[in-house]
Design a protein around this motif. Sequence first.
Motif, short mmCIF file in Angstrom:
data_model
loop_
_atom_site.label_atom_id
_atom_site.label_comp_id
_atom_site.label_asym_id
_atom_site.label_seq_id
_atom_site.Cartn_x
_atom_site.Cartn_y
_atom_site.Cartn_z
N ALA A 134 -7.89 10.04 -1.91
CA ALA A 134 -8.22 10.29 -0.47
C ALA A 134 -8.34 8.86 0.18
N ARG A 135 -9.02 7.98 -0.88
CA ARG A 135 -9.38 6.59 -0.05
C ARG A 135 -8.13 5.80 0.08
N MET A 136 -7.15 6.19 -0.97
CA MET A 136 -5.97 5.44 -0.91
C MET A 136 -5.02 5.78 0.52
N ALA A 137 -4.93 7.22 0.50
CA ALA A 137 -4.09 7.55 1.77
C ALA A 137 -4.82 7.40 3.20
N GLY A 138 -6.34 7.41 3.06
CA GLY A 138 -6.74 7.42 4.30
C GLY A 138 -6.69 6.05 4.89
N HIS A 139 -6.93 5.02 3.73
CA HIS A 139 -6.94 3.67 4.11
C HIS A 139 -5.70 3.14 4.61
N LEU A 140 -4.50 3.72 3.97
CA LEU A 140 -3.07 3.50 4.33
C LEU A 140 -2.97 3.94 5.80
N TYR A 141 -3.23 5.10 6.14
CA TYR A 141 -3.09 5.58 7.39
C TYR A 141 -3.82 4.76 8.53
N LEU B 52 -3.69 15.68 10.60
CA LEU B 52 -5.05 15.87 10.94
C LEU B 52 -6.05 15.41 9.77
N PRO B 53 -5.94 15.67 8.60
CA PRO B 53 -6.49 15.19 7.41
C PRO B 53 -6.48 13.77 7.45
N PHE B 54 -5.66 13.16 7.61
CA PHE B 54 -5.66 11.56 7.75
C PHE B 54 -6.32 11.07 8.75
N VAL B 55 -6.15 11.78 9.81
CA VAL B 55 -6.87 11.17 11.00
C VAL B 55 -8.31 11.25 10.96
N HIS B 56 -8.65 12.28 10.65
CA HIS B 56 -10.19 12.74 10.31
C HIS B 56 -10.89 11.82 9.19
N TRP B 57 -10.18 11.81 8.08
CA TRP B 57 -10.97 10.56 7.09
C TRP B 57 -10.69 9.40 7.49
N ALA B 58 -9.56 8.86 8.23
CA ALA B 58 -9.68 7.38 8.71
C ALA B 58 -10.52 7.19 9.69
N SER C 222 0.92 -1.21 -0.04
CA SER C 222 -0.10 0.04 0.11
C SER C 222 1.02 1.26 -0.10
N LYS C 223 1.92 1.33 0.87
CA LYS C 223 2.95 2.38 0.86
C LYS C 223 3.40 2.52 -0.71
N LEU C 224 3.90 1.35 -1.39
CA LEU C 224 4.26 1.45 -2.62
C LEU C 224 3.32 2.06 -3.59
N ALA C 225 2.14 1.68 -3.39
CA ALA C 225 1.01 2.46 -4.12
C ALA C 225 0.91 3.89 -3.87
N VAL C 226 0.53 4.27 -2.74
CA VAL C 226 0.33 5.66 -2.28
C VAL C 226 1.48 6.46 -2.93
N GLY C 227 2.85 5.97 -2.51
CA GLY C 227 3.75 6.91 -2.56
C GLY C 227 4.26 7.05 -4.20
N TYR D 139 -7.41 -9.64 8.22
CA TYR D 139 -8.60 -9.39 7.46
C TYR D 139 -8.52 -7.88 6.76
N HIS D 140 -8.55 -6.88 7.74
CA HIS D 140 -8.97 -5.74 7.35
C HIS D 140 -8.02 -4.94 6.64
N VAL D 141 -6.57 -5.27 7.03
CA VAL D 141 -5.50 -4.71 6.36
C VAL D 141 -5.06 -5.36 4.73
N THR D 142 -5.57 -6.52 4.61
CA THR D 142 -5.53 -7.28 3.48
C THR D 142 -6.92 -6.76 2.46
N GLU D 143 -7.79 -6.49 2.87
CA GLU D 143 -9.09 -6.12 2.39
C GLU D 143 -8.74 -4.69 2.07
N ARG D 144 -8.01 -3.90 2.81
CA ARG D 144 -8.08 -2.50 2.34
C ARG D 144 -6.86 -2.12 1.43
N ALA D 145 -6.11 -2.91 1.39
CA ALA D 145 -4.98 -2.95 0.51
C ALA D 145 -5.41 -3.22 -0.80
#
Length: 831
Positions: free
Chosen positions: A421-428, A643-649, A389-394, A456-462
Motif C-alpha cells: 500500500a505504501r508503495m502504490a500510494g506513494h507512486l500514485y 479511489l483507494p489510491f486517491v484516499h491513501w495518497a 517506482s513504476k518498475l518496483a510497483v509493477g 525533493y519529494h519524488v526522490t525521497e518517496r522513490a
Amino acid sequence: MLIWIGALALGGFILTLVQARMAIWSVAAAAWIAAGWGAELIAPTTAAIMAAAAAPVLLLLTVTPLRRAILSRPAMAGFRRIMPKMSPTEQAAVEAGGVWWDAELFAGKPDWKRLLATPAPVLTPEEQSFLDQEAEHLCDLANDWETTSVWQDLSPEAWAYAKDKGFLGMIIPKAYGGLGFSAYAHSQVIQKLSTRCSVAAVSVMVPNSLGPAELLLHYGTEDQKNHYLPRLARGEEIPCFALTNPYAGSDAASITDTGVVCKAMWNGVETLGFRISWRKRYITLAPVATVLGLAFRAMDPDGLLGTEAEPGITCVLIPREHPGVEIGRRHWPLNAVFQNGPTTGDGVFVPMDMVIGGREQVGNGWRMLMECLAAGRAISLPSSNVGMSKLAVGMVGAYVAIRRQFNQPIGAFEGVQEALARMAGHLYATDAVRRLAAAALDQGEKPSVVSAIAKYHVTERARLIINDGMDVVGGKGVCMGPGNFLARAYQQIPVAITVEGANIMTRTLIIYGQGAIRCHPYVLTLMRTAGASEVKPFDAALFGYVGFLFRNMARALTFSLTGGLLIAAPGGAAPQLRRYYRAATRLSTLLALASDLSMATVGGALKRKGAMTGRMGDILSQLFILSSVLKRFEDEGRPAEDLPFVHWAAQDALARAGTAWRDLLANHPNRGAALFLKLVGAPFGLRTPQPNDACAAAVAGLIQMHGPARDRLTAGSWSARIEVDPIAATIVAFDLYPQVEAIERRLKDAIRAGRIARAPQNLTLLNDWAAKAEELGLIDAAERAVIARFATYADQAIQVDDFPADFDIAAGLDRRQAAEIAPRKTTKKAA
C-alpha cells in the motif's frame, strides 16, 4: 446595546476577512458610532469622545502621505535592520523562475477552480508514436544488468540508436533539427527509460536538461545556436555541463574556478577572452562529451570590459579538443555506471565568443543557471524516479501475486499489504506531482518552488518505495544477477537524492527559502523597496502585509472554531474528495499565518533555522502533493477504481502535513508565537488521520490483479517481453495467473471430495498435478498447457541467479546471447 456591540465585533471580523481598505474601515467606524448615537445607546458627548479618539488613528492610516511620513518611513528603516542579508547570487537564486499554484497555497486562500482549470498534459500523435516505438526499442536495447555488469555504460548499439533517433535533442526545436517535444513528452520518455535502465535514462536526460542545449536556446547568440543546436540534435556532439567544484558543492555560487579577462593571440589575431583555471567533479557525460559547458567566476582586474563592477559567474561552451581542456578518469556512482567524471584546466585561454550569449552575458551565468534549473528540476529527476517506482510497483505487485508461502500468495499477508500500500500510494502521489509539474511548464510557467518540491519529494518517496520493495521480495532482491529486477534501482536511489541540489539543502533552504519570499504576495516587494529606499511602494506592501496577516488570523480562528465546516470546496470537485479540499484550505491558511508570525518574531535568523524552515516547507510540499493527487483524479475522468489510491495518497499527505505542523509548534524558537498559533489555529488539535488498514488492503489488492487501476498506475512502463529479456518471466507468469487461479477455483469441490490434492506450492511439481487432473478429466489439454507455462515462468521468476566461484559474469550468464557477451566485453576492453 448587545446588538450594537456585536455589530462592532462582527463588522470588524468581516472587514478583516475581506482585507478591506482603510477608507472602508473609516466609513464603517463612523457609521457604527452614528448608529449608537441615533439609537440613543450612547450620549452625544460619548459619541463625540469616541469619534475624537478614533479620528486621528483612522486619519493616520487612511491619508497615504501622512501614513508614509509618520509610519512607513521609520518602519522601512526597521525592516532593513531585521531583513536577512542576501548576496547577489542568493538574490538571483531566490528570484529565479516564477510562481504558480505554490503561491496560491502559500497565500492561505487557494483558488481551486484555477487548479482544476489547468489543462491536463497530453502527448501529440508524434510524441505518442515516439514513446511507443523509439523509446520502447531503446528499452529493448538496454537493461540494468548489462549496462552495469558488462558494458559499464550503454552498449555501442544503444548509444548509436539514441543518437540516430534524436533522443539527445528532444528539447531542441525542429527548426534546428531537434524533436521539439513538450516538457510532458520529455518527462514521459525519461520515465519509460527508467522503468528499464537507469543508464539509458541518465544518458538521455542530461543533454535535455541543465546543459548547453537549454542554455543556448534561452541565451545563446544566433551564431552559437546555428552551429551547435543542429549538431547536438543529430548526436554529433555530446554535451556536459561542469558546475560543481570540490569546495563549492551545494554552495555552487561560491565556486573557486576563476577566469581572468585578458588578451591573447587566437587564430593569429589578438583576441579578448578569459584565462580560465578550473577543477570540476561529478560531471555527468564528461568522459564521453565532445563539448564542455563550464561555469566559472569571471574577474577583470585590468578593466578590459570597461565596467567598474566585478563581472561574476559566467558560462562558456568549449570544444573538448580545445587546447588545455582535460577530461579526467571516470567516477563510479553507486553502480549506476552512467558516464560521469572530473574535468580540469589550468590557464586555458577561451575567446570571448565562446561565452554563452556572447560578451553581453558575461557575469549573468548564475542567473542563467538558476532560471534553467528552476524548470529542469521538475522534469529529469521526478520522471526518472517515478519510472524506477513504476518498475518496483509493477514487478513487486506481480511477484507477490504468483509467489506462494503457506499455501497462499504472499500478497495476502497483512504485513506485506502494508508495504504494498505504501508503495502504490506513494507512486500514485509522485506520478501526480510529475504530471502537474510538467503541465505547468507546458503552460509557460517556470515555478521554481514547485520544481524543488517535485525533485525533493519524488526522490525521497522513490527511496521509500524501493526500500519497501526490497523488504517484500527479500532474498530475491539481495542476490545480484540478470534476473534481479530491483537491486540496481536500490543501489542507484542515493544518486537522485544527491544531485541537482542535495535533498537536505532542497528541503531546508530552497523550498521554504524561495517560497517565503517568492510565493508571499508582499515579502519580495518589501525587500526590494526597503533595499532601494522607495517609500511609496514599500508603504503599499507594508499595509497590504498587515491586512494579509490579520485576514489569515481571522480565517484560521474561524476554521478552528468550526472545525473547517465553513470552508467551501470547489463546486466542480468530486463529492467523495471535498473533505480533502477543505482540509488543504485550512492548512494553507495555517501555513500563511505561521510563516508571517515566524518571519516577524524570528526575523533574519530564520535563514539559519533549517529545521524550522524545513517543517514549514514540508507543509507547503504536502499541500502541493495533495493538490496534484486531487487534480490527477479529475484529469483521468474520476475513475472509481482509483479511489483507494486517491484516499491513501491524500490522507498520507495530510498526515505528514499535520506532523510537520505539530513539530513546528513544539520546536518554535519563539514560544509566544507558538502558543498564539496553537490558540488561534488549532486550539483543539489538528486532526489528520493516516490511511487505515482497510484502505491499505484495498490499495494492495489493486496492484496484485489485472485491471484498469493497475494499468493506469504503471502506465508508461517498458512492455516486458520474454523474447527480449527473461527478466519478463515475472510478468508473463502474472499474466497467466488469473487463468490458473480460475482453474483452481473450479477444482475446489474435487479437492474437498478428495479426488485430487491441492495444487502444490512447489512449482516443479505443478506439472505432475496438472497431468493428474487431466487424467481424471478435471481439466482439458489446453488448461494443462496453461498451467505448464505458468509453472515454467513462475519458477523462473522466483529463482535467484548464481555464478562461478570467481564471479566470471559472462560465463555465468544463462540467458539470451550469453555466449556473445564475453567476446563483446573483450572487444570493448581492447577498444
